[in-house]
Design a protein around this motif. Sequence first.
Motif, PDB file in Angstrom:
ATOM      1  N   GLY B 298       0.830  -1.200   0.000  1.00 26.63           N
ATOM      2  CA  GLY B 298       0.000   0.000   0.000  1.00 26.63           C
ATOM      3  C   GLY B 298       0.867   1.253   0.000  1.00 26.63           C
ATOM      4  O   GLY B 298       0.618   2.224  -0.715  1.00 26.63           O
ATOM      5  N   LEU B 299       1.926   1.194   0.794  1.00 27.34           N
ATOM      6  CA  LEU B 299       2.822   2.339   0.907  1.00 27.34           C
ATOM      7  C   LEU B 299       3.486   2.653  -0.429  1.00 27.34           C
ATOM      8  O   LEU B 299       3.526   3.794  -0.871  1.00 27.34           O
ATOM      9  N   LEU B 300       3.983   1.615  -1.071  1.00 27.41           N
ATOM     10  CA  LEU B 300       4.627   1.818  -2.366  1.00 27.41           C
ATOM     11  C   LEU B 300       3.644   2.443  -3.342  1.00 27.41           C
ATOM     12  O   LEU B 300       3.980   3.341  -4.107  1.00 27.41           O
ATOM     13  N   LYS B 301       2.418   1.943  -3.293  1.00 28.65           N
ATOM     14  CA  LYS B 301       1.408   2.499  -4.186  1.00 28.65           C
ATOM     15  C   LYS B 301       1.117   3.951  -3.811  1.00 28.65           C
ATOM     16  O   LYS B 301       0.894   4.795  -4.686  1.00 28.65           O
ATOM     17  N   ALA B 302       1.089   4.245  -2.506  1.00 28.48           N
ATOM     18  CA  ALA B 302       0.839   5.611  -2.059  1.00 28.48           C
ATOM     19  C   ALA B 302       1.936   6.547  -2.578  1.00 28.48           C
ATOM     20  O   ALA B 302       1.681   7.691  -2.927  1.00 28.48           O
ATOM     21  N   PHE B 303       3.149   6.023  -2.677  1.00 32.03           N
ATOM     22  CA  PHE B 303       4.240   6.860  -3.183  1.00 32.03           C
ATOM     23  C   PHE B 303       4.154   7.059  -4.681  1.00 32.03           C
ATOM     24  O   PHE B 303       4.881   7.863  -5.241  1.00 32.03           O
ATOM     25  N   GLY B 304       3.331   6.266  -5.336  1.00 24.29           N
ATOM     26  CA  GLY B 304       3.189   6.443  -6.765  1.00 24.29           C
ATOM     27  C   GLY B 304       3.797   5.323  -7.580  1.00 24.29           C
ATOM     28  O   GLY B 304       3.918   5.435  -8.794  1.00 24.29           O
ATOM     29  N   TYR B 305       4.206   4.216  -6.904  1.00 24.99           N
ATOM     30  CA  TYR B 305       4.618   3.058  -7.680  1.00 24.99           C
ATOM     31  C   TYR B 305       3.373   2.456  -8.310  1.00 24.99           C
ATOM     32  O   TYR B 305       2.321   2.398  -7.682  1.00 24.99           O
ATOM     33  N   THR B 306       3.482   2.027  -9.545  1.00 26.74           N
ATOM     34  CA  THR B 306       2.328   1.419 -10.193  1.00 26.74           C
ATOM     35  C   THR B 306       2.179  -0.029  -9.735  1.00 26.74           C
ATOM     36  O   THR B 306       3.122  -0.625  -9.206  1.00 26.74           O
ATOM     37  N   GLY B 307       0.964  -0.561  -9.944  1.00 27.84           N
ATOM     38  CA  GLY B 307       0.713  -1.957  -9.591  1.00 27.84           C
ATOM     39  C   GLY B 307       1.707  -2.873 -10.288  1.00 27.84           C
ATOM     40  O   GLY B 307       2.225  -3.825  -9.714  1.00 27.84           O
ATOM     41  N   ARG B 308       2.019  -2.513 -11.536  1.00 26.22           N
ATOM     42  CA  ARG B 308       2.951  -3.320 -12.312  1.00 26.22           C
ATOM     43  C   ARG B 308       4.346  -3.334 -11.669  1.00 26.22           C
ATOM     44  O   ARG B 308       5.004  -4.362 -11.600  1.00 26.22           O
ATOM     45  N   GLU B 309       4.760  -2.158 -11.194  1.00 26.85           N
ATOM     46  CA  GLU B 309       6.091  -2.084 -10.586  1.00 26.85           C
ATOM     47  C   GLU B 309       6.166  -2.907  -9.305  1.00 26.85           C
ATOM     48  O   GLU B 309       7.156  -3.587  -9.034  1.00 26.85           O
ATOM     49  N   VAL B 310       5.089  -2.809  -8.494  1.00 22.91           N
ATOM     50  CA  VAL B 310       5.094  -3.541  -7.228  1.00 22.91           C
ATOM     51  C   VAL B 310       5.020  -5.046  -7.500  1.00 22.91           C
ATOM     52  O   VAL B 310       5.772  -5.838  -6.921  1.00 22.91           O
ATOM     53  N   ALA B 311       4.112  -5.418  -8.402  1.00 19.53           N
ATOM     54  CA  ALA B 311       3.991  -6.841  -8.737  1.00 19.53           C
ATOM     55  C   ALA B 311       5.308  -7.352  -9.309  1.00 19.53           C
ATOM     56  O   ALA B 311       5.743  -8.467  -9.009  1.00 19.53           O
ATOM     57  N   GLY B 312       5.956  -6.477 -10.098  1.00 11.48           N
ATOM     58  CA  GLY B 312       7.243  -6.864 -10.686  1.00 11.48           C
ATOM     59  C   GLY B 312       8.268  -7.204  -9.619  1.00 11.48           C
ATOM     60  O   GLY B 312       9.081  -8.116  -9.794  1.00 11.48           O
ATOM     61  N   HIS B 313       8.199  -6.471  -8.514  1.00 14.87           N
ATOM     62  CA  HIS B 313       9.126  -6.719  -7.415  1.00 14.87           C
ATOM     63  C   HIS B 313       8.952  -8.137  -6.875  1.00 14.87           C
ATOM     64  O   HIS B 313       9.926  -8.865  -6.680  1.00 14.87           O
ATOM     65  N   TYR B 314       7.696  -8.534  -6.668  1.00 15.65           N
ATOM     66  CA  TYR B 314       7.450  -9.873  -6.133  1.00 15.65           C
ATOM     67  C   TYR B 314       7.744 -10.948  -7.175  1.00 15.65           C
ATOM     68  O   TYR B 314       8.215 -12.041  -6.864  1.00 15.65           O
ATOM     69  N   LEU B 315       7.456 -10.599  -8.426  1.00 13.83           N
ATOM     70  CA  LEU B 315       7.738 -11.542  -9.500  1.00 13.83           C
ATOM     71  C   LEU B 315       9.250 -11.801  -9.574  1.00 13.83           C
ATOM     72  O   LEU B 315       9.717 -12.913  -9.744  1.00 13.83           O
ATOM     73  N   LYS B 316      10.000 -10.687  -9.397  1.00 18.82           N
ATOM     74  CA  LYS B 316      11.453 -10.811  -9.417  1.00 18.82           C
ATOM     75  C   LYS B 316      11.914 -11.769  -8.323  1.00 18.82           C
ATOM     76  O   LYS B 316      12.831 -12.560  -8.516  1.00 18.82           O
ATOM     77  N   PHE B 317      11.244 -11.664  -7.175  1.00 12.47           N
ATOM     78  CA  PHE B 317      11.573 -12.535  -6.043  1.00 12.47           C
ATOM     79  C   PHE B 317      11.500 -14.006  -6.472  1.00 12.47           C
ATOM     80  O   PHE B 317      12.424 -14.783  -6.255  1.00 12.47           O
TER      81      PHE B 317
END
Lengths: 235, 787
Positions: B298-317
Amino acid sequence: MRHPAFVTEGLTRVYGEGHAAVHALRGVDLTIPEGELVVLLGPSGSGKSTLLNIIGGLDRATEGSARFRGQELTTMSDAALTRYRRDHVGFVFQFYNLMPSLTARENVELVTEIAANPMDPGEALALVGLGERADHFPAQLSGGEQQRVAIARAVAKQPDVLFCDEPTGALDSKTGRAVLGVLSDVNAELGSTVLMVTHAAATAAMAHRVIHFADGRIREVVENATRLPAEEIEW
Amino acid sequence: MSPLDAKLLRDLWRMKGQVAAIAAVLAVSVMLLVMMRGLVVTLTETRDAYYERYRLAEVFAPVARAPERLVDRLAAIPGVASAQGRVTGRALIDVAGMALPVQAQAVSLPGAGEAALNDIFLTDGRRPAPERAEEILLLESFAEAHGLRPGDSIEATMNGRRHAFRITGLALAPEFIYTTAPGEMVPDAARFGVIWMGRDALAAAYDMRGAFNEALMTLTRDARPEAVLAAADRLLAPWGGRGAYARDDLPSDIFVSEEIDGLRAVSVAVPPIFLAVVAFLTYIVIGRMVQSEREEIGLLKAFGYTGREVAGHYLKFVLVIGALGAALGCVLGIIAGRWTVDIYQQFYKFPFLVFRLDYAAFAIAVIFALLAAATGALFVLRKVFALAPAEAMRPPAPPDYSRASRIGGRAARLLDQPTRMVIRRVTRQPWRMAGAAVGIACGFALSAAMLTVMAGFVRTVDMTFDLTDRSDVSVTFTHAVGARTLHEIARLPGVQRVEGVRHVPVIFRAGRKTHQGALTALPRNPALFRALDARTAPLALPQDGVLLSRTLASILDLSAGDTLTVEVREGAQPVLRLPVAGVAETLLGAPAYMELAALNRALGEPGRVSGAHLMVDEAQAEALFADLESRPAVAGIGRKQAARDSLVEMMNQGVGMQRFVMGGIAFVIAFGIVYNAARIAFAERARDLASLRVLGFTTGEAGFVLLGELAVVTLAAIPLGALMAWYLAHAIAAGFASEIYQIPVVFDPASFGIAALVILGAALFSGWLVRRDLARADLVAALKTRD
């Protein structure tokens, strides 16, 4: 009066439906000028955080309109809201919400990395007096320090608007005053519009404008003729 | 490095146990794929190159004795590129220190020149000089097994006469990649030899001057093999043709090809199972991670990260885990491949065998590893997109247990609060619990199925050597002999019982299906070598008609009551129409049984046998063997125990090693699933457990709440896994089965018991690891967390 940063008309937010419906905002009309430090006061559930979330692009209104610099927020797509938050908005939360797995500096970089015109993360941390502790993890910082990292993180992108939800709620009075001082400096030096939700009525003395909330409505708006510096605020 | 990547690395380190468990499962599947595809490529390419370079014939046509001039007529058959005749024969080699003379095949060396078919690969020494009849080459593996070197002398019996030979060199040949003593399945370098010698010398030994008893042919590119075989048969029939056959019916080639096919089948069938497990594991691990990090999302999204960017982070994991597993798997695959190639070299006599990577398999393995990891995560990442930032910033509402089972009345008095917590949790999220149970059941099923298949191997050995063949020694004669020979053998000291047997080479035909094989003719009620039914009861041999082994019945698509055509390739070469009297259970080979007298009637050769099964007194065995060997009619003597030992050794060391590898893999998977399930249960309940501890519960009592859940899921998984194991065992057995051997799937309580112990062991170990963390947990920190 300066140009308005925000203008809302009949802003309404209802959670749930039917009997369980909760009216968090019941038609709020409000104008907030650019560059002001505005304090939103009121008891729990009076709607101040909800307003902050909607004009911060975190939540959506049920009815009414909210405009930032003339741009309608309530009809924006998710992608446009993300863009809005990324380009214009900084947030500070009561519980700091730092990433526990990142150091202070990395928490700030999280934002500077995607911002259009960020300041240096070290500089942002220096601004909140934490230049020395940049490489500490949140777990190694006190509550006040963590909140100052959160502020550094929020201001590092040089936002047009800084939203603070109970920024001193979890802090003792001395630390709290220091945090307020930082917010005041950001407002004065960066020219960011600062909206701060708080329980602490004394905080109102440092604001340009104080908005009192009750039952999802604005009860009163007060413009301070003279403002107290943060360090003189009675806690 | 970007801060999100820093978070990624620290998350990976923090969750190293789970990361390692998933990567291990992944590595194992990639390892199997890389190893097996590599072996397929290695064996196929090496075999093909070897065949081509040493000009292995494509058609073999054995014949009793054909004049040399017939070679030109064979060469003139449409589709035949070249034809040559040669002389082969059975021989017995005397080796110091061996009670039994060693069975061997003598083969005439091809003449010098480019076009010589079935050439040899000289590994040591030199070829025999054409004019020196006493010079020979020996099969390298046989020579090495007995410490024989060029320059040494040996004695061998050919056609009943003893000859002294001098070894001039050692060799390998593409027609002898896989060699076994006649009638056996497993190579034993010491017990089967090949002698190459000059054509003239060998022809003299077997009365083949100016004649040949085996024709070799190569085919043109557009040849129709069946037509060539039929034409060769017609041509050779007047000279005692025994039935021409194509290269893929050459015993050595059958074994090599079956191995390649088996590897290919396993490489296609098994890795997907593991990859599915990986997808499941990443699903639960990432699901939990996203759940516990909803605030940060939620925080990342609040900062303006897109859903794609956040999901990409977990996908990278998960992709990092995928890459780790794939990299480890590739390395292990190469190591395992090289190691397996070393083992193969004990069984397959290639001049060289270097493990070759199948680069396509490499790419496929890596892509599938990443896909498997990502698939599990993708189901979860939808949630990341759906998560509204403001919602994410609020702690999740306490899970609603109001719809979980109400516990009232008597049950309430019996169950204490911790027990209720376990029950409510299990009943509130039945699908989740079912998912974990299915995962653990998969691990159980893999272990139990592999163990069941291993037990099947043992059963194959027992059934073949204890129930079907109850003799101690089998004797093969150089040709079909009269009953008098059997009587003589029966009177020898040390022989307790003798039973004649007659093997004749035949071609079975049923409709359009044909199979090149042999008829085994036995006395009406045999005691030493018997055909058995499915319940291992001996089958009486029918007065007329044949008993088919289940394998042969399925090759020919016949059942009891059908009729088949049997073309005998010996003597008068009659063509018989025989009813199928029944189907016998045999696990090795694809035999067909017939009554001895009936076969002899059909051949018009009463009282003939081609071999005998003997029960002997071990104390007099050595003298007996010496006596048997001196008889010109005896072509070979085989001890059952030696054949059995070779088979067991192959199963344990060679290809059968895969069973142990697979057993280990099953454990890795079972542990991976159980450990992850325990880890996640712990993470989800850290706060509850800390609260219990604060309220005064001991670590043990709090642990009960956590581990009780794990125990319920594990116990539920075992019966489910048992059912899955039963079907999986059949699938694996079918995959391993070949014309050479079958694996019976019989319910084996020990296999299921051991698998259950493995799963319980994995559960206990996981539970212990988690409980250790529980004891160390910082209560205050756990309570302060807003999760």
